[in-house]
Design a protein around this motif. Structure first.
Motif, PDB file in Angstrom:
ATOM      1  N   CYS A  54       1.013  -1.279   0.041  1.00 49.64           N
ATOM      2  CA  CYS A  54       0.073   0.072  -0.050  1.00 49.64           C
ATOM      3  C   CYS A  54       0.760   1.261   0.077  1.00 49.64           C
ATOM      4  CB  CYS A  54      -0.899  -0.042   1.216  1.00 49.64           C
ATOM      5  SG  CYS A  54      -0.255   0.283   2.864  1.00 49.64           S
ATOM      6  N   GLY A  55       1.883   1.089   0.626  1.00 56.78           N
ATOM      7  CA  GLY A  55       3.116   2.312   0.564  1.00 56.78           C
ATOM      8  C   GLY A  55       2.885   3.353   1.573  1.00 56.78           C
ATOM      9  N   LEU A  56       1.849   2.805   2.630  1.00 59.00           N
ATOM     10  CA  LEU A  56       1.593   4.150   3.527  1.00 59.00           C
ATOM     11  C   LEU A  56       2.879   4.511   4.310  1.00 59.00           C
ATOM     12  CD1 LEU A  56      -1.869   3.273   5.256  1.00 59.00           C
ATOM     13  CD2 LEU A  56      -1.236   5.380   4.355  1.00 59.00           C
ATOM     14  N   GLN A  58       5.903   4.440   3.195  1.00 66.14           N
ATOM     15  CA  GLN A  58       6.610   5.385   2.363  1.00 66.14           C
ATOM     16  C   GLN A  58       6.254   6.841   2.200  1.00 66.14           C
ATOM     17  OE1 GLN A  58       6.433   4.103  -2.005  1.00 66.14           O
ATOM     18  NE2 GLN A  58       8.669   5.120  -2.372  1.00 66.14           N
ATOM     19  N   SER A  59       4.931   6.771   2.159  1.00 67.47           N
ATOM     20  CA  SER A  59       3.973   8.209   2.062  1.00 67.47           C
ATOM     21  C   SER A  59       4.523   8.875   3.357  1.00 67.47           C
ATOM     22  CB  SER A  59       2.752   7.853   1.656  1.00 67.47           C
ATOM     23  OG  SER A  59       1.882   7.468   2.819  1.00 67.47           O
ATOM     24  N   ILE A  68       9.545   1.083  -1.776  1.00 67.92           N
ATOM     25  CA  ILE A  68       8.738  -0.171  -2.090  1.00 67.92           C
ATOM     26  C   ILE A  68       9.377  -0.916  -3.233  1.00 67.92           C
ATOM     27  CG2 ILE A  68       6.437  -1.122  -2.431  1.00 67.92           C
ATOM     28  CD1 ILE A  68       6.810   0.175   0.387  1.00 67.92           C
TER      29      ILE A  68
END
Lengths: 90, 572
Positions: A54-56, A58-59, A68
């Motif tokens: 989901c990359g949360l 990273q964000s 990711i």
């Protein structure tokens, strides 16, 4: 059959990581564990094969220390889609 | 094993996603005590749209006839192929404008940043431009903030594992914190189940269980716990798959399609019009169905084609690509594909038990017009309930359930039952068994077995023989549940999820076996009954816990599902 090495989808750059806890805090799957109140230790990806990509993490990372990385079976997928459509027993 | 804490509250909400937070809000506004249990860590970012969302379905009542609740309600039977609880769906649609305005008042900006107006689109076969395309990156954050301001008690990284009921009345639940090992016995005057859909239930292209279109941490916990507590479920035979870029089971493709992208097969043929006069604007179920059929006809690979679109539209697509899934641009980049100039190969995702690609027909816990299930004091909303419709459906039914809870709590007189000490002991012993066991079966292997069975025999192409075979396998698998081992508290949480996934698969197989027809294409495709049979099957398939597994009965869709509830009218 020996288990293949588990792919790590969440690469953390130890040089730029500020060891702040946010990635552990935001991960919806409880994959990332960071020792609280310890600015010396890096976050650990304890359950890499349970990642949703989901990359949360990273964000939310304040220093862009997270990357990711998709595994080969995702970016160069060779599965025959028809195999996902069931076996016919009549 | 950790400690036990007993909590007393008016309302317990299971799941802190859109439905759960929206149910908590009216309860908090009415001054009730609310406890929310959530498996994620932050209320602002948990649930299936914790990362953001790019569309919201609503009637706005702005003047034209199509924008009125009555107009949309008129079209619901055709949108759901006649299998819908019209009483509940009508209430949800009537409440849409009010709840939309309420969410706006929380600070969610549904307007297009560039134009300052609502960018409304027609998609998924709906009879009007009901979908607002917007940057909903912070959508969930605003709901989370609202709940935190209302001072709810929020237990994070906490999984509810068992409901407490007496005489068909819910009065709380057991839960545990899988970071600390703390156990909770929560007594509540009403419980709202809002734990989402069922995922990790069948295989996908990558073969990675957690690479799923929908949120892989939604594992049918609400449906499973509700079932064990005696609640009725409906529409569990209907499954949902979507179209994804091959190798990454992500949402985000449909947004491109609603902005004008085409599907083409290996011959470069645009085939959607062969399946629906609306072409790529057909319902999601029809889109998935057409692609499945093309693959079975040997016309695969199937591709997404954006090359004909004007630069301005491609720019818009590129800007919003990461809204539904933040990592989608990175995926295309690592794959080395440029969707503006190249075809993107697509696949069918794994299955979800959710709302089978249609709006207003959910698969899950049957509810009445107040969001209450067949168990008194037990409510359900969102993708675990029988009327579901994306985030708007979750928000609206969630809010309805929250208001229903207020009435239920105010009408509760006398003391709640004491927490059953024997039940506490049994939950504790079960957890101890999983954690201390050295020999046995791992949850990953157990789940793989469920996924294999569902993919082969309960998934897209169903037959009587295949479904019976699947039921045998799934029931044999249930007998191995006591042998499941957990390496740690996190593993104990996954063990509970795996058990819930298997139970949902068994319920799905039982319901699918009962419905002797095909309906909504591949949502329920019986090879041995390939036609839709309106004469005999304008019926709900209802599943409840029977003496020896799932018991199935039917109810005409002319009646609301609550007509099948055994709930005492005097309590209601």
């Amino acid at each position: 059959m020996a288990e293949a090495k588990v792919h790590n989808p969440i690469e953390i750059n130890p040089e730029t990581c500020v060891k702040c806890n946010l990635c552990d805090w935001i991960c919806p799957g409880d994959l990332i564990y960071k020792e609280e109140d310890n600015r010396e230790t890096l976050p650990e990806i304890v359950y890499p094969d349970e990642c949703w990509y989901c990359g949360l993490c990273q964000s939310i990372c304040p220093t862009n220390a997270i990357n990711i990385v998709f595994p080969g079976q995702m970016v160069h997928n060779q599965t025959n889609v028809v195999d996902l459509l069931g076996k016919v027993v009549e | 094993m950790g400690n036990w804490t007993t909590l007393e509250t008016d309302v317990l909400v299971v799941g802190g996603g859109v439905a759960g937070t929206m149910a908590a809000i009216p309860a908090l506004e009415a001054g009730l005590k609310v406890v929310i249990c959530e498996k994620g860590k932050v209320l602002d970012h948990c649930g299936s749209v914790g990362c953001g969302v790019d569309h919201y379905l609503t009637v706005m009542d702005t003047g034209p006839e199509w924008d009125t609740p009555e107009f949309l309600i008129k079209h619901v039977p055709e949108l759901t192929d006649g299998i819908v609880d019209m009483a509940v769906a009508s209430r949800v649609i009537h409440e849409m404008p009010r709840i939309f305005r309420k969410i706006e008042s929380f600070g969610v900006d549904f307007k297009d940043r560039k134009t300052g107006t609502y960018y409304r689109l027609r998609s998924f076969g709906l009879p009007g431009t009901y979908h607002i395309n917007f940057d909903g990156t912070d959508f969930k954050k605003h709901l989370g903030e609202r709940v935190r301001k209302g001072k709810a008690t929020v237990l994070m990284r906490t999984m509810v594992v068992q409901l407490l009921t007496q005489d068909n009345r819910a009065y709380g639940a057991f839960a545990f914190d899988f970071r600390t090992g703390e156990w909770y016995a929560i007594r509540a005057k009403a419980v709202v189940l809002a734990a989402g859909d069922v995922n990790r239930i069948s295989r996908n292209a990558s073969g990675l269980a957690f690479d799923s279109w929908h949120f892989p941490y939604n594992t049918g916990d609400a449906q499973a716990m509700g079932y064990r507590a005696g609640a009725a479920l409906a529409n569990m035979e209907s499954v949902e798959a979507t179209l994804t870029p091959k190798g990454f089971s992500t949402q985000g493709l449909n947004a491109l399609v609603s902005l004008g992208a085409y599907f083409v097969n290996k011959s470069g043929e645009r085939f959607m019009f062969r399946y629906d006069t609306k072409g790529e604007n057909a319902r999601r179920a029809v889109l998935a169905d057409a692609v499945i059929n093309e693959y079975l006809l040997g016309n695969g690979p199937i591709y997404l084609d954006c090359r004909h679109l004007p630069q301005e539209m491609l720019d818009r697509m590129e800007r919003t690509l990461q809204v539904d899934r933040y990592t989608l641009p990175a995926f295309y980049q690592q794959k080395g594909v440029n969707f503006r100039e190249e075809l993107v190969e697509i696949s069918i995702s794994e299955l979800s038990i959710r709302r089978s690609g249609v709006y207003f027909r959910g698969s899950g816990l049957a509810v009445d017009t107040n969001g209450e299930t067949s168990v008194a004091g037990l409510f359900a909303a969102g993708d675990c309930a029988t009327v579901s419709g994306g985030i708007a459906g979750a928000a609206v039914l969630g809010h309805i359930a929250g208001e229903g809870v207020v009435r239920r709590v105010r009408g509760t007189v006398g003391l709640l039952p004491e927490i059953d000490a024997k039940a506490v002991e049994s939950v504790r012993a079960r957890a101890k068994n999983h954690l201390e066991r050295r020999e046995g079966i791992g949850w990953k292997q157990f789940e793989d077995e469920t996924r294999r069975t569902v993919t082969d025999h309960v998934g897209v192409r169903r037959t009587d023989k295949g479904l019976r075979l699947a039921l045998q396998t799934l029931q044999a698998l249930a007998k191995r549940e006591p042998q499941l081992k957990a390496d740690d508290l996190h593993g104990l949480m996954r063990v509970h999820e795996s058990v819930n996934i298997r139970l949902n698969a068994e319920i799905m197989a039982s319901a699918s076996l009962a419905r002797k027809e095909t309906r909504t294409g591949s949502a329920h495709w019986r090879l041995d009954y390939p036609k839709t049979d309106d004469e005999h099957w304008r019926k709900f398939v209802i599943v409840e816990r029977g003496k020896d597994g799932p018991a199935v009965r039917t109810l005409s869709t002319d009646r609301p599902l609550s007509d099948a509830f055994a709930r005492d009218a005097a309590v209601a």
